[in-house]
Motif scaffolding. Structure first.
Motif, PDB file in Angstrom:
ATOM      1  N   LEU A   1       0.830  -1.212   0.000  1.00  0.00           N
ATOM      2  CA  LEU A   1       0.000   0.000   0.000  1.00  0.00           C
ATOM      3  C   LEU A   1       0.862   1.259   0.000  1.00  0.00           C
ATOM      4  CD1 LEU A   1      -3.013  -0.758   2.388  1.00  0.00           C
ATOM      5  CD2 LEU A   1      -3.108  -0.140  -0.028  1.00  0.00           C
ATOM      6  N   GLU A   2       1.828   1.300   0.886  1.00  0.00           N
ATOM      7  CA  GLU A   2       2.664   2.497   0.990  1.00  0.00           C
ATOM      8  C   GLU A   2       3.490   2.705  -0.279  1.00  0.00           C
ATOM      9  OE1 GLU A   2       3.834   5.946   2.695  1.00  0.00           O
ATOM     10  OE2 GLU A   2       2.327   4.518   3.457  1.00  0.00           O
ATOM     11  N   LEU A   3       4.013   1.609  -0.828  1.00  0.00           N
ATOM     12  CA  LEU A   3       4.826   1.733  -2.039  1.00  0.00           C
ATOM     13  C   LEU A   3       3.981   2.152  -3.240  1.00  0.00           C
ATOM     14  CD1 LEU A   3       7.657   1.441  -3.157  1.00  0.00           C
ATOM     15  CD2 LEU A   3       7.206  -0.990  -3.556  1.00  0.00           C
ATOM     16  N   SER A   4       2.783   1.599  -3.371  1.00  0.00           N
ATOM     17  CA  SER A   4       1.909   1.990  -4.489  1.00  0.00           C
ATOM     18  C   SER A   4       1.454   3.439  -4.359  1.00  0.00           C
ATOM     19  CB  SER A   4       0.704   1.060  -4.556  1.00  0.00           C
ATOM     20  OG  SER A   4      -0.031   1.097  -3.337  1.00  0.00           O
ATOM     21  N   ILE A   5       1.214   3.901  -3.137  1.00  0.00           N
ATOM     22  CA  ILE A   5       0.846   5.309  -2.931  1.00  0.00           C
ATOM     23  C   ILE A   5       2.004   6.214  -3.312  1.00  0.00           C
ATOM     24  CG2 ILE A   5       0.311   7.022  -1.154  1.00  0.00           C
ATOM     25  CD1 ILE A   5      -1.360   4.875   0.246  1.00  0.00           C
ATOM     26  N   LYS A   6       3.222   5.838  -2.931  1.00  0.00           N
ATOM     27  CA  LYS A   6       4.386   6.633  -3.286  1.00  0.00           C
ATOM     28  C   LYS A   6       4.573   6.693  -4.801  1.00  0.00           C
ATOM     29  CE  LYS A   6       5.908   7.587   0.893  1.00  0.00           C
ATOM     30  NZ  LYS A   6       5.930   8.982   1.416  1.00  0.00           N
ATOM     31  N   LEU A   7       4.391   5.566  -5.462  1.00  0.00           N
ATOM     32  CA  LEU A   7       4.593   5.522  -6.906  1.00  0.00           C
ATOM     33  C   LEU A   7       3.539   6.313  -7.662  1.00  0.00           C
ATOM     34  CD1 LEU A   7       5.590   1.758  -7.399  1.00  0.00           C
ATOM     35  CD2 LEU A   7       7.096   3.752  -7.303  1.00  0.00           C
ATOM     36  N   MET A   8       2.381   6.546  -7.048  1.00  0.00           N
ATOM     37  CA  MET A   8       1.340   7.338  -7.702  1.00  0.00           C
ATOM     38  C   MET A   8       1.657   8.825  -7.710  1.00  0.00           C
ATOM     39  SD  MET A   8      -1.183   5.636  -9.005  1.00  0.00           S
ATOM     40  CE  MET A   8      -2.318   7.013  -9.137  1.00  0.00           C
ATOM     41  N   GLN A   9       2.455   9.273  -6.802  1.00  0.00           N
ATOM     42  CA  GLN A   9       2.737  10.699  -6.677  1.00  0.00           C
ATOM     43  C   GLN A   9       3.754  11.142  -7.735  1.00  0.00           C
ATOM     44  OE1 GLN A   9       3.560  11.899  -2.621  1.00  0.00           O
ATOM     45  NE2 GLN A   9       2.303  10.216  -1.798  1.00  0.00           N
ATOM     46  N   PRO A  10       3.522  12.319  -8.338  1.00  0.00           N
ATOM     47  CA  PRO A  10       4.427  12.777  -9.420  1.00  0.00           C
ATOM     48  C   PRO A  10       5.866  12.977  -8.966  1.00  0.00           C
ATOM     49  CG  PRO A  10       2.368  14.007  -9.440  1.00  0.00           C
ATOM     50  CD  PRO A  10       2.354  13.192  -8.181  1.00  0.00           C
ATOM     51  N   ARG A  11       6.089  13.356  -7.711  1.00  0.00           N
ATOM     52  CA  ARG A  11       7.457  13.622  -7.273  1.00  0.00           C
ATOM     53  C   ARG A  11       8.299  12.354  -7.158  1.00  0.00           C
ATOM     54  NH1 ARG A  11       6.875  15.210  -0.865  1.00  0.00           N
ATOM     55  NH2 ARG A  11       5.393  13.557  -0.279  1.00  0.00           N
ATOM     56  N   TYR A  12       7.636  11.200  -7.157  1.00  0.00           N
ATOM     57  CA  TYR A  12       8.364   9.918  -7.113  1.00  0.00           C
ATOM     58  C   TYR A  12       8.366   9.234  -8.484  1.00  0.00           C
ATOM     59  CZ  TYR A  12       8.067  10.398  -2.044  1.00  0.00           C
ATOM     60  OH  TYR A  12       8.171  10.860  -0.749  1.00  0.00           O
ATOM     61  N   LYS A  13       8.241  10.030  -9.542  1.00  0.00           N
ATOM     62  CA  LYS A  13       8.190   9.470 -10.889  1.00  0.00           C
ATOM     63  C   LYS A  13       9.478   8.741 -11.244  1.00  0.00           C
ATOM     64  CE  LYS A  13       7.214  10.779 -15.670  1.00  0.00           C
ATOM     65  NZ  LYS A  13       6.882  11.907 -16.593  1.00  0.00           N
ATOM     66  N   GLN A  14      10.617   9.272 -10.790  1.00  0.00           N
ATOM     67  CA  GLN A  14      11.888   8.624 -11.086  1.00  0.00           C
ATOM     68  C   GLN A  14      12.023   7.292 -10.342  1.00  0.00           C
ATOM     69  OE1 GLN A  14      13.892   9.729 -13.425  1.00  0.00           O
ATOM     70  NE2 GLN A  14      12.556  11.501 -13.783  1.00  0.00           N
ATOM     71  N   TRP A  15      11.430   7.218  -9.158  1.00  0.00           N
ATOM     72  CA  TRP A  15      11.431   5.955  -8.421  1.00  0.00           C
ATOM     73  C   TRP A  15      10.703   4.861  -9.208  1.00  0.00           C
ATOM     74  CZ3 TRP A  15      10.963   5.865  -2.439  1.00  0.00           C
ATOM     75  CH2 TRP A  15      11.942   6.690  -1.869  1.00  0.00           C
ATOM     76  N   ARG A  16       9.624   5.271  -9.843  1.00  0.00           N
ATOM     77  CA  ARG A  16       8.792   4.305 -10.553  1.00  0.00           C
ATOM     78  C   ARG A  16       9.594   3.565 -11.629  1.00  0.00           C
ATOM     79  NH1 ARG A  16       4.060   7.227 -13.246  1.00  0.00           N
ATOM     80  NH2 ARG A  16       4.058   8.160 -11.153  1.00  0.00           N
TER      81      ARG A  16
ATOM     82  N   TYR B   1       3.359  -8.633  -6.855  1.00  0.00           N
ATOM     83  CA  TYR B   1       1.992  -8.776  -7.366  1.00  0.00           C
ATOM     84  C   TYR B   1       1.043  -7.799  -6.682  1.00  0.00           C
ATOM     85  CZ  TYR B   1      -2.570 -10.847  -8.315  1.00  0.00           C
ATOM     86  OH  TYR B   1      -3.877 -11.035  -8.682  1.00  0.00           O
ATOM     87  N   LEU B   2       1.151  -7.675  -5.354  1.00  0.00           N
ATOM     88  CA  LEU B   2       0.263  -6.764  -4.641  1.00  0.00           C
ATOM     89  C   LEU B   2       0.526  -5.313  -5.022  1.00  0.00           C
ATOM     90  CD1 LEU B   2      -0.021  -8.202  -1.012  1.00  0.00           C
ATOM     91  CD2 LEU B   2      -1.642  -8.352  -2.892  1.00  0.00           C
ATOM     92  N   VAL B   3       1.788  -4.923  -5.155  1.00  0.00           N
ATOM     93  CA  VAL B   3       2.099  -3.548  -5.552  1.00  0.00           C
ATOM     94  C   VAL B   3       1.509  -3.241  -6.922  1.00  0.00           C
ATOM     95  CG1 VAL B   3       3.970  -1.985  -6.184  1.00  0.00           C
ATOM     96  CG2 VAL B   3       4.153  -3.377  -4.125  1.00  0.00           C
ATOM     97  N   ASN B   4       1.643  -4.172  -7.844  1.00  0.00           N
ATOM     98  CA  ASN B   4       1.114  -3.967  -9.195  1.00  0.00           C
ATOM     99  C   ASN B   4      -0.400  -3.819  -9.180  1.00  0.00           C
ATOM    100  OD1 ASN B   4       1.296  -3.928 -12.138  1.00  0.00           O
ATOM    101  ND2 ASN B   4       0.404  -5.978 -12.047  1.00  0.00           N
ATOM    102  N   GLN B   5      -1.084  -4.665  -8.411  1.00  0.00           N
ATOM    103  CA  GLN B   5      -2.542  -4.600  -8.367  1.00  0.00           C
ATOM    104  C   GLN B   5      -3.030  -3.354  -7.629  1.00  0.00           C
ATOM    105  OE1 GLN B   5      -4.490  -6.708 -10.069  1.00  0.00           O
ATOM    106  NE2 GLN B   5      -2.602  -7.673 -10.796  1.00  0.00           N
ATOM    107  N   PHE B   6      -2.385  -3.019  -6.524  1.00  0.00           N
ATOM    108  CA  PHE B   6      -2.773  -1.805  -5.800  1.00  0.00           C
ATOM    109  C   PHE B   6      -2.528  -0.566  -6.660  1.00  0.00           C
ATOM    110  CE2 PHE B   6      -1.985  -3.711  -1.299  1.00  0.00           C
ATOM    111  CZ  PHE B   6      -3.022  -4.600  -1.529  1.00  0.00           C
ATOM    112  N   TYR B   7      -1.435  -0.540  -7.367  1.00  0.00           N
ATOM    113  CA  TYR B   7      -1.121   0.598  -8.238  1.00  0.00           C
ATOM    114  C   TYR B   7      -2.159   0.729  -9.349  1.00  0.00           C
ATOM    115  CZ  TYR B   7       1.527   3.600 -11.406  1.00  0.00           C
ATOM    116  OH  TYR B   7       1.925   4.623 -12.231  1.00  0.00           O
ATOM    117  N   ASN B   8      -2.583  -0.380  -9.946  1.00  0.00           N
ATOM    118  CA  ASN B   8      -3.605  -0.332 -10.993  1.00  0.00           C
ATOM    119  C   ASN B   8      -4.945   0.139 -10.439  1.00  0.00           C
ATOM    120  OD1 ASN B   8      -1.789  -1.242 -12.921  1.00  0.00           O
ATOM    121  ND2 ASN B   8      -2.313  -3.401 -12.602  1.00  0.00           N
TER     122      ASN B   8
END
Length: 459
Positions: A248-263, A337-344
């Motif tokens: 959950l925390e990682l998918s939330i971080k990846l959704m934010q524009p400032r963490y685009k490079q992390w993605r 798998y969970l990060v991918n599904q939560f992110y989607n």
């Protein structure tokens, strides 16, 4: 909502019964048995130095004591030439196969059983030298389907030992077998066994809260599962909690524009981890963090040895280092798998009107994700988590076997290897109950995540 949950639980009962019945039947059809390997094999087990007759007697006594001599179900449908189930189950598998073949060829199971029994008595009473001399003829009688060859082999046995009453009886029976009933195997036979069968005994025990006794040590299956379930529970519970929170925390971080490079860096890394099989990942963690060649930070084997008089805190402190690598392995295996599904799920919620409205109000993007997008993306997330628990249970089988942890996963493997069918069926039943409970909890979470579901269930 309460009525809906009671309805789901009520419908789950026949599903569990059908699943348990299917597992029970399939387990009894597996080849091999614990008794055959521990009692009948020469040079193995407690009866290693006993004679063949002693081992056969001990084998039958064991089957009667454990109830395995009973028919499998309330009725059986077979050929009229096939011996009854209650007779076959007292014999080893090889003997069952030979007797069935002989009965089908002759067409009369009574005559076939008398002939086979006489042949077994002749082998038991023959000395080592005599048995070696008669071995070719006994092999011919056992394997051939030609009645005339069987008669000739029986005549050769009489010529070798004319004084043996068993040899003369075997020859008379071989002559009698020439009168074959070739078409009798085409006549079906329905045999009713009543309540004196293995399934009825097992089912009534389940209804009374008794899962039966282990075939290996005659201990209560319930006690064995209770002893080993605690380790599995903590591994699965901590792994599920850590993986869910991290995803959950990682998918939330990846959704934010400032963490685009992390993605760009995290997504390929998660894909790489997801491509590694679970057992390979476990071995890699062992090599990296439990080997003297690298970083020997954690113990490798089992849960260590406890000491008497320890407090609960001391026991947890002693056991925790042994659980770090298994928990880490399960978490890493399911995290991608969970990060991918939560992110989607969050990406789908990002295009909704309420998200655009919140962004138009000037709210911080992180607050929009946590307060608006996440709540509306909970339904697919809850669905994923309801299937996550059975996946962790399946993974614990591999993890507990590799790390030698005395849990239900390792117990399942050992019960299959030992053909301990009561323990095997009980473990599968426990896993099925956990699956049903996870779905019921998912329904409760649905109702709290979306009130409309609660209203529809009450309608």
């Amino acid at each position: 909502m309460r009525y809906y949950l009671l309805k789901r639980l009520f419908l789950a009962i026949p599903v569990l019964w059908l699943l348990a019945t299917l597992v029970f039947m399939l387990s009894r059809l597996l080849p091999g048995s614990y008794a055959a390997e521990s009692i009948l094999q020469e040079g193995n087990g407690y009866y290693a130095k006993g004679s063949a007759a002693d081992r056969a007697t001990a084998y039958q006594q064991y089957l009667i004591r454990t109830g395995q001599h009973l028919p499998l179900f309330y009725f059986s449908v077979s050929s009229g030439a096939t011996p009854p189930d209650s007779l076959l189950r007292l014999l080893p598998e090889a003997a069952q196969h030979n007797l069935q073949q002989l009965a089908w060829h002759i067409g009369n199971w009574q005559e076939a059983y008398t002939f086979w029994r006489t042949l077994q008595e002749l082998q038991l009473h023959a000395g080592p030298a005599e048995l070696q001399a008669l071995a070719p003829f006994l092999q011919t009688i056992t394997t051939t389907t030609n009645v005339q060859q069987r008669v000739e082999a029986a005549r050769a046995i009489i010529k070798y030992d004319t004084a043996s009453p068993l040899a003369r009886k075997l020859y008379r029976l071989a002559l009698k077998l020439q009168q074959q009933h070739r078409l009798s195997f085409m006549i079906p036979s329905l045999r009713w066994h009543g309540t004196a069968n293995q399934y009825h005994k097992w089912l009534t025990g389940i209804l009374h809260g008794n899962l039966g006794n282990s075939y290996r040590d005659s201990r209560s299956v319930t006690d064995i599962i209770v002893e080993t379930s605690a380790n599995t529970f903590w591994i699965i519970f901590i792994s599920m909690l850590l993986t869910t929170l991290a995803a959950l925390e990682l998918s939330i971080k990846l959704m934010q524009p400032r963490y685009k490079q992390w993605r760009k860096a995290v997504m390929p890394l998660l894909f790489l981890i997801d491509s590694i099989p679970l057992f390979v990942l476990a071995l890699l963690l062992l090599v990296l963090f439990a080997s003297p060649a690298f970083l020997q930070l954690f113990p490798v084997y089992g849960l260590g040895y406890g000491y008497g008089g320890q407090t609960r805190i001391e026991q947890i402190t002693h056991t925790l280092p042994y659980l770090v690598l298994p928990i880490l392995c399960l978490s890493l295996a399911h995290l991608p798998y969970l990060v991918n599904q939560f992110y989607n799920a969050l990406s789908a919620a990002e295009s909704m009107d309420y998200t655009r409205t919140a962004r138009a109000k000037g709210l911080p993007y992180g607050l929009i994700i946590r307060k608006h997008m996440l709540r509306n993306a909970l339904l697919p997330i809850i669905t994923l988590l309801s299937d996550f628990l059975p996946a962790l249970i399946a993974g614990s089988v591999i993890i507990e076997t590799i790390f030698a942890i005395p849990g239900m996963g390792r117990l399942l493997v050992t019960s299959v290897q030992a053909r301990d069918y009561p323990l095997l069926v009980a473990i599968v039943l426990v896993v099925a109950v956990a699956k049903v409970v996870s779905h019921v909890l998912a329904d409760i979470c649905y109702a709290y995540a979306d009130p409309r579901i609660r209203y529809q269930s009450q309608a």
